[in-house]
Motif scaffolding. Structure first.
Motif, PDB file in Angstrom:
ATOM      1  N   UNK A  79       0.824  -1.204   0.000  1.00  0.00           N
ATOM      2  CA  UNK A  79       0.000   0.000   0.000  1.00  0.00           C
ATOM      3  C   UNK A  79       0.860   1.257   0.000  1.00  0.00           C
ATOM      4  N   UNK A  80       1.988   1.216   0.692  1.00  0.00           N
ATOM      5  CA  UNK A  80       2.828   2.404   0.823  1.00  0.00           C
ATOM      6  C   UNK A  80       4.167   2.270   0.108  1.00  0.00           C
ATOM      7  N   UNK A  81       4.432   1.122  -0.475  1.00  0.00           N
ATOM      8  CA  UNK A  81       5.718   0.830  -1.122  1.00  0.00           C
ATOM      9  C   UNK A  81       6.880   1.056  -0.161  1.00  0.00           C
ATOM     10  N   UNK A  82       6.753   0.486   1.023  1.00  0.00           N
ATOM     11  CA  UNK A  82       7.794   0.580   2.045  1.00  0.00           C
ATOM     12  C   UNK A  82       8.300  -0.827   2.319  1.00  0.00           C
ATOM     13  N   UNK A  83       9.617  -0.971   2.417  1.00  0.00           N
ATOM     14  CA  UNK A  83      10.151  -2.269   2.809  1.00  0.00           C
ATOM     15  C   UNK A  83      11.032  -2.102   4.041  1.00  0.00           C
ATOM     16  N   UNK A  84      11.082  -3.136   4.865  1.00  0.00           N
ATOM     17  CA  UNK A  84      11.861  -3.081   6.088  1.00  0.00           C
ATOM     18  C   UNK A  84      12.285  -4.490   6.467  1.00  0.00           C
ATOM     19  N   UNK A  85      13.244  -4.560   7.386  1.00  0.00           N
ATOM     20  CA  UNK A  85      13.719  -5.830   7.907  1.00  0.00           C
ATOM     21  C   UNK A  85      13.577  -5.802   9.414  1.00  0.00           C
ATOM     22  N   UNK A  86      12.995  -6.857   9.980  1.00  0.00           N
ATOM     23  CA  UNK A  86      12.783  -6.946  11.413  1.00  0.00           C
ATOM     24  C   UNK A  86      13.461  -8.199  11.948  1.00  0.00           C
ATOM     25  N   UNK A  87      13.784  -8.192  13.228  1.00  0.00           N
ATOM     26  CA  UNK A  87      14.396  -9.339  13.892  1.00  0.00           C
ATOM     27  C   UNK A  87      13.308 -10.243  14.442  1.00  0.00           C
ATOM     28  N   UNK A  88      13.460 -11.557  14.250  1.00  0.00           N
ATOM     29  CA  UNK A  88      12.519 -12.538  14.766  1.00  0.00           C
ATOM     30  C   UNK A  88      13.233 -13.342  15.849  1.00  0.00           C
ATOM     31  N   UNK A  89      12.573 -13.502  17.009  1.00  0.00           N
ATOM     32  CA  UNK A  89      13.175 -14.260  18.109  1.00  0.00           C
ATOM     33  C   UNK A  89      13.310 -15.727  17.734  1.00  0.00           C
ATOM     34  N   UNK A  90      14.155 -16.441  18.458  1.00  0.00           N
ATOM     35  CA  UNK A  90      14.399 -17.853  18.171  1.00  0.00           C
ATOM     36  C   UNK A  90      13.127 -18.683  18.292  1.00  0.00           C
ATOM     37  N   UNK A  91      12.236 -18.311  19.212  1.00  0.00           N
ATOM     38  CA  UNK A  91      10.991 -19.078  19.379  1.00  0.00           C
ATOM     39  C   UNK A  91       9.910 -18.653  18.391  1.00  0.00           C
ATOM     40  N   UNK A  92      10.176 -17.622  17.586  1.00  0.00           N
ATOM     41  CA  UNK A  92       9.232 -17.177  16.567  1.00  0.00           C
ATOM     42  C   UNK A  92       8.042 -16.413  17.106  1.00  0.00           C
ATOM     43  N   UNK A  93       8.094 -16.005  18.381  1.00  0.00           N
ATOM     44  CA  UNK A  93       6.938 -15.332  18.982  1.00  0.00           C
ATOM     45  C   UNK A  93       7.133 -13.833  19.152  1.00  0.00           C
ATOM     46  N   UNK A  94       8.324 -13.310  18.910  1.00  0.00           N
ATOM     47  CA  UNK A  94       8.579 -11.878  19.071  1.00  0.00           C
ATOM     48  C   UNK A  94       9.264 -11.336  17.825  1.00  0.00           C
ATOM     49  N   UNK A  95       8.764 -10.223  17.342  1.00  0.00           N
ATOM     50  CA  UNK A  95       9.386  -9.514  16.225  1.00  0.00           C
ATOM     51  C   UNK A  95       9.777  -8.140  16.722  1.00  0.00           C
ATOM     52  N   UNK A  96      11.012  -7.743  16.455  1.00  0.00           N
ATOM     53  CA  UNK A  96      11.498  -6.426  16.844  1.00  0.00           C
ATOM     54  C   UNK A  96      11.661  -5.574  15.603  1.00  0.00           C
ATOM     55  N   UNK A  97      11.012  -4.425  15.612  1.00  0.00           N
ATOM     56  CA  UNK A  97      11.085  -3.474  14.510  1.00  0.00           C
ATOM     57  C   UNK A  97      12.124  -2.430  14.879  1.00  0.00           C
ATOM     58  N   UNK A  98      13.333  -2.486  14.288  1.00  0.00           N
ATOM     59  CA  UNK A  98      14.387  -1.549  14.675  1.00  0.00           C
ATOM     60  C   UNK A  98      14.095  -0.102  14.288  1.00  0.00           C
ATOM     61  N   UNK A  99      13.312   0.109  13.240  1.00  0.00           N
ATOM     62  CA  UNK A  99      13.035   1.471  12.790  1.00  0.00           C
ATOM     63  C   UNK A  99      12.203   2.231  13.818  1.00  0.00           C
ATOM     64  N   UNK A 100      11.158   1.593  14.326  1.00  0.00           N
ATOM     65  CA  UNK A 100      10.259   2.263  15.258  1.00  0.00           C
ATOM     66  C   UNK A 100      10.451   1.811  16.696  1.00  0.00           C
ATOM     67  N   UNK A 101      11.426   0.930  16.923  1.00  0.00           N
ATOM     68  CA  UNK A 101      11.752   0.450  18.276  1.00  0.00           C
ATOM     69  C   UNK A 101      10.565  -0.227  18.953  1.00  0.00           C
ATOM     70  N   UNK A 102       9.793  -1.007  18.184  1.00  0.00           N
ATOM     71  CA  UNK A 102       8.653  -1.742  18.728  1.00  0.00           C
ATOM     72  C   UNK A 102       8.975  -3.220  18.792  1.00  0.00           C
ATOM     73  N   UNK A 103       8.400  -3.882  19.788  1.00  0.00           N
ATOM     74  CA  UNK A 103       8.413  -5.340  19.854  1.00  0.00           C
ATOM     75  C   UNK A 103       6.987  -5.819  19.709  1.00  0.00           C
ATOM     76  N   UNK A 104       6.770  -6.761  18.812  1.00  0.00           N
ATOM     77  CA  UNK A 104       5.466  -7.385  18.633  1.00  0.00           C
ATOM     78  C   UNK A 104       5.576  -8.788  19.207  1.00  0.00           C
ATOM     79  N   UNK A 105       4.686  -9.136  20.127  1.00  0.00           N
ATOM     80  CA  UNK A 105       4.757 -10.434  20.786  1.00  0.00           C
ATOM     81  C   UNK A 105       3.474 -11.204  20.522  1.00  0.00           C
ATOM     82  N   UNK A 106       3.635 -12.459  20.060  1.00  0.00           N
ATOM     83  CA  UNK A 106       2.499 -13.333  19.841  1.00  0.00           C
ATOM     84  C   UNK A 106       2.078 -13.910  21.186  1.00  0.00           C
TER      85      UNK A 106
END
Length: 101
Positions: free
Chosen positions: A23-50
């Protein structure tokens, strides 16, 4: 598996989640935890947790037009191409659900 909103293309490469927002033509790379339940967005300093299992939303259908396939396969090329394409190609992108068109 994390729920992925529509209009986002994701590709997991080891511990890196490559994400492209059509939708916005934006690409980014995020870190995924070893257990696959947490994603860290370095650009916005957010952690997403399942917190609980959720089914992924249905993926967008693959584009049918050549211009749509270009955007689907190479977001950077798509961004550059947006300044040069004609009205017919813009309509094709809309038909292929590339909302930025």
């Amino acid at each position: 598996m994390l729920p992925i909103p529509r209009n986002i293309i994701d590709r997991l490469e080891g511990s890196k989640l490559k994400q492209a927002t059509l939708a916005e033509l934006v690409d980014s790379t995020m870190e995924v935890s070893a257990d696959g339940k947490t994603i860290t967005d370095p650009m916005f300093k957010f952690n997403y947790v399942l917190k609980e299992e959720q089914p992924c939303l249905s993926n967008l259908p693959q584009p049918k037009t050549e211009v749509g396939k270009t955007c689907w396969n190479d977001l950077r090329a798509c961004k550059k191409m947006m300044y040069e394409i004609d009205t017919a190609q813009l309509k094709q992108l809309c038909e292929d659900h590339i909302d930025s068109a």
